[in-house]
Design a protein around this motif. Structure first.
Motif, PDB file in Angstrom:
ATOM      1  N   UNK A   1      -3.226   4.697   0.176  1.00  0.00           N
ATOM      2  CA  UNK A   1      -1.865   4.471  -0.319  1.00  0.00           C
ATOM      3  C   UNK A   1      -1.522   2.982  -0.332  1.00  0.00           C
ATOM      4  N   UNK A   2      -2.371   2.173   0.296  1.00  0.00           N
ATOM      5  CA  UNK A   2      -2.147   0.733   0.239  1.00  0.00           C
ATOM      6  C   UNK A   2      -2.425   0.183  -1.152  1.00  0.00           C
ATOM      7  N   UNK A   3      -3.324   0.828  -1.878  1.00  0.00           N
ATOM      8  CA  UNK A   3      -3.691   0.344  -3.214  1.00  0.00           C
ATOM      9  C   UNK A   3      -2.505   0.337  -4.181  1.00  0.00           C
ATOM     10  N   UNK A   4      -1.739   1.435  -4.311  1.00  0.00           N
ATOM     11  CA  UNK A   4      -0.569   1.375  -5.202  1.00  0.00           C
ATOM     12  C   UNK A   4       0.434   0.303  -4.801  1.00  0.00           C
ATOM     13  N   UNK A   5       0.581   0.058  -3.502  1.00  0.00           N
ATOM     14  CA  UNK A   5       1.480  -1.010  -3.061  1.00  0.00           C
ATOM     15  C   UNK A   5       0.962  -2.370  -3.523  1.00  0.00           C
TER      16      UNK A   5
ATOM     17  N   UNK B   1      -9.086   1.809  -9.770  1.00  0.00           N
ATOM     18  CA  UNK B   1      -9.465   1.589  -8.378  1.00  0.00           C
ATOM     19  C   UNK B   1      -9.195   2.764  -7.450  1.00  0.00           C
ATOM     20  N   UNK B   2      -8.219   3.609  -7.791  1.00  0.00           N
ATOM     21  CA  UNK B   2      -7.913   4.730  -6.895  1.00  0.00           C
ATOM     22  C   UNK B   2      -9.098   5.678  -6.678  1.00  0.00           C
ATOM     23  N   UNK B   3      -9.908   5.969  -7.717  1.00  0.00           N
ATOM     24  CA  UNK B   3     -11.080   6.817  -7.452  1.00  0.00           C
ATOM     25  C   UNK B   3     -12.075   6.192  -6.486  1.00  0.00           C
ATOM     26  N   UNK B   4     -12.052   4.862  -6.376  1.00  0.00           N
ATOM     27  CA  UNK B   4     -12.992   4.169  -5.491  1.00  0.00           C
ATOM     28  C   UNK B   4     -12.378   3.911  -4.122  1.00  0.00           C
ATOM     29  N   UNK B   5     -11.113   3.457  -4.121  1.00  0.00           N
ATOM     30  CA  UNK B   5     -10.412   3.154  -2.871  1.00  0.00           C
ATOM     31  C   UNK B   5      -9.224   4.108  -2.734  1.00  0.00           C
TER      32      UNK B   5
END
Length: 232
Positions: free
Chosen positions: A126-130, A119-123
């Motif tokens: 820094x909220x994503x890792x949390x 998902x990181x390449x798409x979104x």
């Protein structure tokens, strides 16, 4: 932090109760510790939604505070799952089923890593890792509880949880009246911010007291410790 602090108190007592065949008492001890986790962690998570942006702005700068305003509350929620997972891990350790801990930890970590890679390449946020950390700990907790369900009954004190939730709601209402909003930076200096946090803690404790929560409800954690020391 809390489960780590009580490792030295709960785990020896847990081992003693299980070795003596007092499973009901052991389950009650773990329930008390879970109740204490909820009592402390729930208002921390709820309060962080309101004061985290301002606190981050005071400690860092406007850019970091803006980018991280939702990260702290999500991580606080993840900490609740992590704490409960550690407590459940104490049960697995006492039951000599450490493989459960390894599988749950590895599975939660793998899901966390995979979600970040996907998902990181798409979104790019820094909220994503949390969020994936929260999901990973929740999965680890669920796997631990399910794996132990044949050997252990994790009892949930819904009445106590609702009391803590209601007290946390009163606390957040106070913070709202003081001008704090979820995810929004409030122009307060460090002294005002500290006073607001202190007021939130006091109103939370007062609301708990009114709802009927007492310190004696958690005395079992320490009375069992004294029993162990006397037996030794």
């Amino acid at each position: 932090f809390l489960p780590r602090v009580f490792d030295a108190i709960v785990l020896p007592n847990l081992n003693r109760l299980i070795d003596q065949g007092e499973i009901a008492e052991a389950e009650a001890l773990i329930q008390v510790m879970l109740n204490l986790l909820v009592l402390i962690a729930l208002p921390f998570a709820a309060g962080s939604f309101f004061v985290a942006p301002t606190l981050l702005r005071v400690l860092t700068n406007a850019d970091i505070a803006a980018a991280s305003r939702w990260v702290t509350p999500v991580v606080a929620c993840a900490a609740i799952c992590y704490g409960a997972m550690l407590i459940a891990g104490q049960v697995a350790f006492a039951l000599r089923r450490t493989r459960v801990i390894a599988v749950a930890t590895a599975s939660g970590g793998a899901i966390n890593i995979m979600l970040n890679l996907l998902l990181l390449p798409v979104f790019a946020s820094i909220l994503l890792p949390a969020a994936t950390t929260l999901i990973g700990y929740a999965v680890g907790l669920a796997l631990t509880a399910v794996s132990l369900r044949r050997y252990w009954r994790f009892r949930v004190d819904w009445v106590g949880a609702l009391r803590c939730l209601a007290a946390a709601a009163v606390m957040t209402l106070l913070l709202y009246q003081l001008g704090y909003r979820p995810g929004v930076f409030t122009m307060h200096n460090p002294v005002t911010l500290g006073a607001s946090i202190a007021a939130g803690i006091l109103i939370y404790v007062a609301a708990l007291w009114v709802s009927g929560v007492r310190i004696r409800d958690f005395r079992a954690l320490f009375s069992d410790a004294n029993t162990t020391e006397e037996a030794a």
